[in-house]
Design an enzyme around this catalytic site. Sequence first.
Site, mmCIF file in Angstrom:
data_model
loop_
_atom_site.group_PDB
_atom_site.id
_atom_site.type_symbol
_atom_site.label_atom_id
_atom_site.label_comp_id
_atom_site.label_asym_id
_atom_site.label_seq_id
_atom_site.Cartn_x
_atom_site.Cartn_y
_atom_site.Cartn_z
ATOM 1 N N THR A 27 -9.637 -4.285 4.310
ATOM 2 C CA THR A 27 -10.952 -4.690 3.814
ATOM 3 C C THR A 27 -11.345 -6.091 4.255
ATOM 4 O O THR A 27 -12.394 -6.266 4.885
ATOM 5 C CB THR A 27 -11.002 -4.571 2.283
ATOM 6 N N GLU B 109 -12.380 -8.385 -3.202
ATOM 7 C CA GLU B 109 -11.771 -7.058 -3.180
ATOM 8 C C GLU B 109 -10.743 -6.885 -4.289
ATOM 9 O O GLU B 109 -9.795 -7.660 -4.408
ATOM 10 C CB GLU B 109 -11.079 -6.789 -1.839
ATOM 11 N N ASP C 111 -6.483 0.909 -5.042
ATOM 12 C CA ASP C 111 -6.123 1.890 -4.020
ATOM 13 C C ASP C 111 -4.620 2.135 -3.981
ATOM 14 O O ASP C 111 -4.158 3.282 -3.919
ATOM 15 C CB ASP C 111 -6.605 1.363 -2.664
ATOM 16 N N ASP D 107 -14.887 1.476 -0.971
ATOM 17 C CA ASP D 107 -14.831 1.914 0.418
ATOM 18 C C ASP D 107 -14.695 3.428 0.512
ATOM 19 O O ASP D 107 -15.248 4.063 1.392
ATOM 20 C CB ASP D 107 -13.699 1.217 1.168
ATOM 21 N N HIS D 108 -13.979 4.006 -0.449
ATOM 22 C CA HIS D 108 -13.737 5.451 -0.453
ATOM 23 C C HIS D 108 -13.239 5.845 -1.836
ATOM 24 O O HIS D 108 -12.972 4.998 -2.687
ATOM 25 C CB HIS D 108 -12.688 5.832 0.604
ATOM 26 N N ASP E 71 -11.326 -1.165 -3.883
ATOM 27 C CA ASP E 71 -10.720 -0.292 -2.879
ATOM 28 C C ASP E 71 -10.236 0.995 -3.547
ATOM 29 O O ASP E 71 -9.395 0.971 -4.444
ATOM 30 C CB ASP E 71 -9.544 -1.012 -2.216
ATOM 31 N N SER F 255 -9.667 2.776 4.988
ATOM 32 C CA SER F 255 -10.285 1.533 4.538
ATOM 33 C C SER F 255 -10.742 0.631 5.673
ATOM 34 O O SER F 255 -11.530 -0.287 5.440
ATOM 35 C CB SER F 255 -9.301 0.758 3.660
ATOM 36 N N HIS G 297 -2.463 5.614 -4.527
ATOM 37 C CA HIS G 297 -1.579 6.157 -3.491
ATOM 38 C C HIS G 297 -0.189 6.456 -4.053
ATOM 39 O O HIS G 297 0.462 7.422 -3.649
ATOM 40 C CB HIS G 297 -1.443 5.178 -2.326
ATOM 41 N N HIS H 200 -6.747 9.601 0.201
ATOM 42 C CA HIS H 200 -8.138 9.291 -0.143
ATOM 43 C C HIS H 200 -8.909 10.568 -0.405
ATOM 44 O O HIS H 200 -8.489 11.664 -0.029
ATOM 45 C CB HIS H 200 -8.808 8.532 1.000
#
Length: 508
Positions: free
Chosen positions: A169, A316, A321, A362-363, A56, A106, A325, A438
Amino acid sequence: MKTRYFCLNIVPTAENCQEKDPTFWNTWAQKTLKNALTLQTLNTNKAKNVILFLGDGMGVPTVTATRILKGQLSGHYGEETQLEMDKFPFVSLAKTYNTDAQVPDSAGTATAYLCGVKANEGTLGVSAAAVRSQCNTTKGNEVTSILKWAKDAGKSVGIVTTTRVNHATPSAAYAHCVDRDWYSDNEMPAEALMHGCKDIARQLFENIPNIDVIMGGGRKFMYPQNTSDVEYPTQPKMSGTRKDGRNLKGNYVWNKQQLLSLNPNNVDYLLGLFEPSELAYELERNNDSDPSLTEMVDVAIKVLKKNQNGFYLLVEGGRIDHGHHEGKAKLALYDAVEMDRAIGRADLLTSIHETLTVVTADHSHVFTFGGYTLRGNSIFGLAPKVSDADQKPFTAISYGNGPGYKIVNGGRENISTVNYESSHYQAQAAVPLLSETHGGDDVAVFAKGPMAHLLHGIHEQNYIPHVMAYAACIGQNQNHCMSSGGTVGLQPAFSSMASVLAVTRFLW
């Protein structure tokens, strides 16, 4: 007489000395070329097993930084290191935008790479006709995932995550929800409940009965409000959240000892809920009580592979992620290294001849590193020169935006006064935000195993599950699955060229 070369002073090893000799690079390139030539013989076997590793937020800069960190943790420069995913023979790029967002979230992306259709930001397992947070747009717009296609085909299926099991996810694998934040009924508006929408935790146990393996966090969303947590009984914030009084979870394991004491040969269904919410970051994980992602993957595969029809597994690395953040690159990258270890463990437990393994994200994030750092420089270290604009040092790692933006005495913070290699150091950011965002760039897709060559070039993100289903002969497209001997027969697929052309004309 053989030329002798002297090592650089940074982490001197035999490999470093060899790099000064052109023969070293030429030999390496020729070996790589020889291996590349073998890829002309494509693996067109039917995929008995399918594994999707999802990092992620693991954009390409994160992959590169993870590679360097992995090498440096082993005492090397790092740049020359190979990640497990680097060894995959096929690599492509996926376009990650949501149907309503240039820079995605996500949930919409999970719907793409699990359900095969692009969706709106914040929605799970529903088409783009569904509107976020509007319950009455759910019915009739549900889309199913490759996990369900695999289950319907008689395969065992599993979900392993370092986030809560009802996070964005994993949720797209089983839920149909117009709001990714509806973790339990406690987070849902009264109007949505009145119109019959179900929270995500409830859907986990009702939509696809008997998911064989579920492991991650999220205990508190499974049982009644104010019910004390088994591990943190004196902490109210860890208590149950459900207003409907339901206890969804039944029997489960909640710590490392319980998980590793299981005999996979005697386990058909496994629910592991190791935290009330997310699992700890890898850097902060209690090695005695909390299982690593690698340990969870190990047990999951051993349970799932007993099925003669094979399995589908979604894994995952979800807290990569979260680290980004927070602007805390060290937390993010150590979690990415751990996911790479899990990929290596999966490789040892499966065969490339019958298992299609895909690794992607995912990104991306607005994470980067630069500053003309020298070879072998700590990935968390300083650039070799101070800024020529404000004469202050800066770290190689920085973010385009996020909580690391700080102004001290009217200028950029002088980071020589702080511990910039701390686990919780927030790398400097260009734009102040409470949470870093993101990124909108494409993400890499690494693939190996049966039909992996179909993941090539640049594709829409929703293409990924279609390839995986095609390789495994599950889902909607099975016309090519008529041959015997373990090989996917491709000829019937070409007979449908007329329909392909018809679709093409429609798209024009």
